[in-house]
Motif scaffolding. Structure first.
Motif, PDB file in Angstrom:
ATOM      1  N   ARG A   1       3.511   4.149  -1.518  1.00 48.02           N
ATOM      2  CA  ARG A   1       3.695   4.857  -2.785  1.00 48.02           C
ATOM      3  C   ARG A   1       5.102   5.406  -2.837  1.00 48.02           C
ATOM      4  O   ARG A   1       5.597   5.946  -1.861  1.00 48.02           O
TER       5      ARG A   1
ATOM      6  N   THR B   1       0.318   0.002  -7.093  1.00 49.62           N
ATOM      7  CA  THR B   1      -0.856  -0.802  -7.459  1.00 49.62           C
ATOM      8  C   THR B   1      -0.993  -0.876  -8.975  1.00 49.62           C
ATOM      9  O   THR B   1      -1.227  -1.956  -9.539  1.00 49.62           O
TER      10      THR B   1
ATOM     11  N   SER C   1       0.816  -1.217   0.000  1.00 55.20           N
ATOM     12  CA  SER C   1       0.000   0.000   0.000  1.00 55.20           C
ATOM     13  C   SER C   1       0.848   1.265   0.000  1.00 55.20           C
ATOM     14  O   SER C   1       0.317   2.363   0.075  1.00 55.20           O
TER      15      SER C   1
END
Length: 70
Positions: free
Chosen positions: A23, A30, A21
């Protein structure tokens, strides 16, 4: 790309898409995961298509024997 590499891309893509999850700056992991899963799926389909094509083809060989008598 072989079957093994395709499965590897699917696995890494699944991990990035569903298990991570975080970044990176400007990079959505994702989306990278989904892209890798798509590439793995396409590679797997092509590899299986070529494998199926090879299994359907038949090869025959003709051996000719000549006896030489004087």
């Amino acid at each position: 790309m072989g079957i093994g590499m395709s499965v590897f891309l699917l696995a890494v893509g699944g991990i990035l898409a569903f298990g991570v999850s975080d970044r990176l700056s400007g990079v959505d992991l994702t989306v990278v995961g989904y892209v890798l899963m798509g590439a793995g799926a396409i590679g797997l389909a092509v590899a299986l298509m070529f494998a199926n094509q090879r299994s359907r083809s038949t090869h025959t060989s003709v051996h000719e024997r000549r006896d030489l008598h004087d």
